[in-house]
Enzyme design. Structure first.
Site, PDB file in Angstrom:
ATOM      1  N   TYR A  19       0.828  -1.211   0.000  1.00  0.00           N
ATOM      2  CA  TYR A  19       0.000   0.000   0.000  1.00  0.00           C
ATOM      3  C   TYR A  19       0.861   1.260   0.000  1.00  0.00           C
ATOM      4  O   TYR A  19       1.802   1.404   0.799  1.00  0.00           O
ATOM      5  CB  TYR A  19      -0.921   0.028   1.226  1.00  0.00           C
TER       6      TYR A  19
ATOM      7  N   HIS B  32      -4.278  16.284  -3.974  1.00  0.00           N
ATOM      8  CA  HIS B  32      -4.624  16.474  -2.560  1.00  0.00           C
ATOM      9  C   HIS B  32      -4.411  17.915  -2.090  1.00  0.00           C
ATOM     10  O   HIS B  32      -4.731  18.241  -0.941  1.00  0.00           O
ATOM     11  CB  HIS B  32      -3.807  15.523  -1.684  1.00  0.00           C
TER      12      HIS B  32
ATOM     13  N   ASN C 190       0.921  12.147   4.846  1.00  0.00           N
ATOM     14  CA  ASN C 190       0.319  11.421   5.951  1.00  0.00           C
ATOM     15  C   ASN C 190       0.920  11.954   7.246  1.00  0.00           C
ATOM     16  O   ASN C 190       2.126  12.211   7.317  1.00  0.00           O
ATOM     17  CB  ASN C 190       0.640   9.930   5.821  1.00  0.00           C
TER      18      ASN C 190
ATOM     19  N   TYR D 237     -16.370  35.112  44.263  1.00  0.00           N
ATOM     20  CA  TYR D 237     -15.596  33.962  43.789  1.00  0.00           C
ATOM     21  C   TYR D 237     -14.497  34.348  42.797  1.00  0.00           C
ATOM     22  O   TYR D 237     -13.443  33.730  42.753  1.00  0.00           O
ATOM     23  CB  TYR D 237     -16.525  32.950  43.113  1.00  0.00           C
TER      24      TYR D 237
ATOM     25  N   ARG E 107     -11.756  35.256  45.152  1.00  0.00           N
ATOM     26  CA  ARG E 107     -11.412  34.271  46.170  1.00  0.00           C
ATOM     27  C   ARG E 107     -11.011  32.923  45.575  1.00  0.00           C
ATOM     28  O   ARG E 107     -10.144  32.229  46.111  1.00  0.00           O
ATOM     29  CB  ARG E 107     -12.614  34.089  47.103  1.00  0.00           C
TER      30      ARG E 107
ATOM     31  N   PHE F 250      -1.963   8.070  11.851  1.00  0.00           N
ATOM     32  CA  PHE F 250      -2.372   9.373  11.315  1.00  0.00           C
ATOM     33  C   PHE F 250      -3.659   9.886  11.947  1.00  0.00           C
ATOM     34  O   PHE F 250      -4.031  11.041  11.745  1.00  0.00           O
ATOM     35  CB  PHE F 250      -2.583   9.261   9.795  1.00  0.00           C
TER      36      PHE F 250
ATOM     37  N   GLU G 270     -12.590   5.876   5.229  1.00  0.00           N
ATOM     38  CA  GLU G 270     -12.140   6.651   6.393  1.00  0.00           C
ATOM     39  C   GLU G 270     -13.396   7.090   7.149  1.00  0.00           C
ATOM     40  O   GLU G 270     -13.889   8.206   7.001  1.00  0.00           O
ATOM     41  CB  GLU G 270     -11.287   7.837   5.917  1.00  0.00           C
TER      42      GLU G 270
END
Length: 519
Positions: free
Chosen positions: A58, A88, A200, A285, A288, A338, A423
């Site tokens: 792959y 991409h 990646n 508060y 404090r 990834f 994915e």
């Protein structure tokens, strides 16, 4: 926070937070430890051996994602990697800042140099050359879901190595080919697996989260200073900071925060003036409970530091190559490093801390302008009525605190499947980290307004003085912003105070006091 480094040697897997802070703060010249080159070349040779053997692997000789079953001929492998980067590079939105891009490049160099990614030394050296030449790839901020790596933004980073697209040099956008030519850097031709290894990984998500972390650290320090200043402006009590109170609870951040506050207000003559005869039993508060709230924020920041430092040194691309020794046949393993879930969780917790730091500061501003609570003139100005004073400055702080509530919604619980459901669960870590910048700038404005309000309150108590540490902060502010004696154009005052917060000026002269925050 850390002095800028002029030159340093990167040892893959061994970067410290001090290294990362320095790179974030300013450019530096980077060298790679000589011992890294052996494992890089061995890993690259292993990829070539896989190609020569002819078995399907792959990302080396197959398509990507759902196209993993498509076998690619050897003579098309270089084209496969180049096409991967071009297809991409689909980011959009504003470009990431140089500070974030430096972190991205640094972490990608460190990850590839650990020798599990199968790239040649040429690839690592080209990234280092770009970094050292100040050639910052133009990386759009939007377009990653934080799983299968930060594919789109890292593709834009890789485009610069190919001499495609644009880069930023000294803040100016120029064609990448032109910038490389001027710097004497040859564009690379990607070999098998190299494009995939470059895009990646979680480096963009992690860089954005680190940026948020370093901003959060500055905000925490600044808000402790302004909170202590507000305590004196409102003639509050330092009794709630007593070490015994915090020791019996045992929360580490709270114990440390209380220590900071005790030191910040020590030797205040304002405090000494109302030790006797003060009818108030307890403060609100927002005064404090500062150690409890800010200490909890500190604990979140510390946890995020641990996660992000591990991730900054990690190998997060896919697939990975494992060898028993140099020259040995590599086993190639597909996994999911990834997936940026750890980064998304760290960024989400930082969002909580940043929002709460601002929320507490906003409440102290509200207290200071309320004469019934603070004992100061209404809206911190003489002749209220003809003057509105800090009335609408507080509205700005409230608006930003409210905006941060929406931005603090956890990004990590969202997921949209991508790549035809291959994915099918993603982290949204890139957005989780990216939104921290907006939140931090919102909180910086809130703290800046508190600085102005608290300093105004201190001035109303003259000739009494606050502590020596806080008097110095007050003096720093008054060098830039005069006392608010009557209504005037207010926005420049707020901007000056905001810049002091962002620059770390409020804690600059008491770094030793805050050093335990980084131990």
């Amino acid at each position: 926070m850390t002095p800028p480094m002029k030159s340093w040697t990167l040892k893959p897997g061994a970067m410290t937070l001090a290294d990362l802070r320095a790179v974030w703060a300013a450019p530096a010249t980077l060298n790679l430890a000589a011992e890294a080159y052996g494992v890089i070349e061995s890993s690259a040779a292993a990829v070539q051996a896989i190609v020569a053997k002819g078995d399907a692997a792959y990302g080396i000789n197959t398509g990507f994602g759902l196209l993993a079953k498509t076998r690619i001929p050897d003579d098309k492998l270089e084209q496969l990697q180049r096409n991967l980067i071009l297809s991409h590079s689909v980011g959009t939105g504003a470009l990431l800042s140089d500070a974030v891009v430096r972190l991205i490049m640094l972490m990608k160099i460190g990850s590839l140099a650990r020798g599990y990614s199968g790239v040649r030394a040429l690839i690592v050296d080209t990234l280092i050359a770009l970094y050292n030449a100040g050639i910052m790839p133009a990386i759009p901020a939007k377009g990653s879901v934080g799983a299968s790596g930060d594919l789109a933004p890292l593709s834009h980073m890789t485009l610069a190595m190919l001499g495609v697209g644009e880069v930023r040099v000294n803040g100016v956008l120029v064609p990448a080919q032109e910038a490389l030519q001027q710097a004497g850097i040859a564009p690379v031709v990607l070999a098998a697996k190299e494009g995939l290894a470059l895009i990646n990984g979680t480096q963009v998500s992690t860089a954005l989260a680190l940026h948020g972390l370093f901003m959060a650290e500055r905000l925490l320090e600044a808000a402790m200073v302004t909170g202590a200043l507000s305590l004196d402006a409102a003639k509050g009590s330092d009794a709630p900071f007593d070490a015994r109170v915090h020791a019996v609870r045992g929360q580490p951040g709270q114990i440390l925060a209380a220590q900071m506050y005790r030191q910040l207000v020590a030797h205040s003559t304002i405090r000494a003036s109302h030790l006797e005869g003060d009818e108030r039993v307890q403060d609100p508060y927002s005064l404090r409970c500062q150690p409890q709230v800010m200490g909890a924020c500190l604990d979140l920041i510390v946890n995020a530091r641990r996660t992000l430092l591990i991730e900054a040194n990690a190998v997060t691309d896919n697939p990975l190559l494992f060898q028993d020794g140099p020259g040995e046949l590599a086993e190639i393993v597909s996994g999911g490093n990834f997936h940026a879930e750890p980064v998304a969780f760290a960024a989400d917790t930082l969002a909580l801390a940043i929002a709460e730091i601002g929320a507490l500061a906003e409440r102290r501003i509200a207290l200071l302008i309320d004469a019934t609570l603070s004992g100061l003139p209404p809206f911190l100005v003489r002749e209220p009525g003809i003057n509105s004073g800090f009335m609408i400055a507080h509205v700005t702080a409230a608006a930003l605190a409210s905006e941060n509530k929406s931005l603090a919604h956890p990004a990590s619980i969202d997921s949209l499947p991508t790549s035809a459901n291959q994915e099918d669960h993603v982290s949204m870590a890139t957005f989780a980290g990216r939104r921290l910048d907006d939140m931090a700038h919102n909180t910086a404005v809130i703290i800046g307004i508190e600085l102005l309000a608290a300093a105004q309150g201190i001035d109303f108590h003259r000739p009494l003085k606050t502590s020596p540490q806080l008097e110095h902060v007050h003096h720093q502010l008054r060098q830039k912003v005069p006392f608010f004696d009557a209504d005037r154009y207010f926005a420049p005052d707020i901007e000056a105070a905001r810049q002091m917060v962002l620059a770390g000026d409020l804690s600059l002269t008491c770094k030793q006091l805050f050093a335990p925050l980084y131990a």
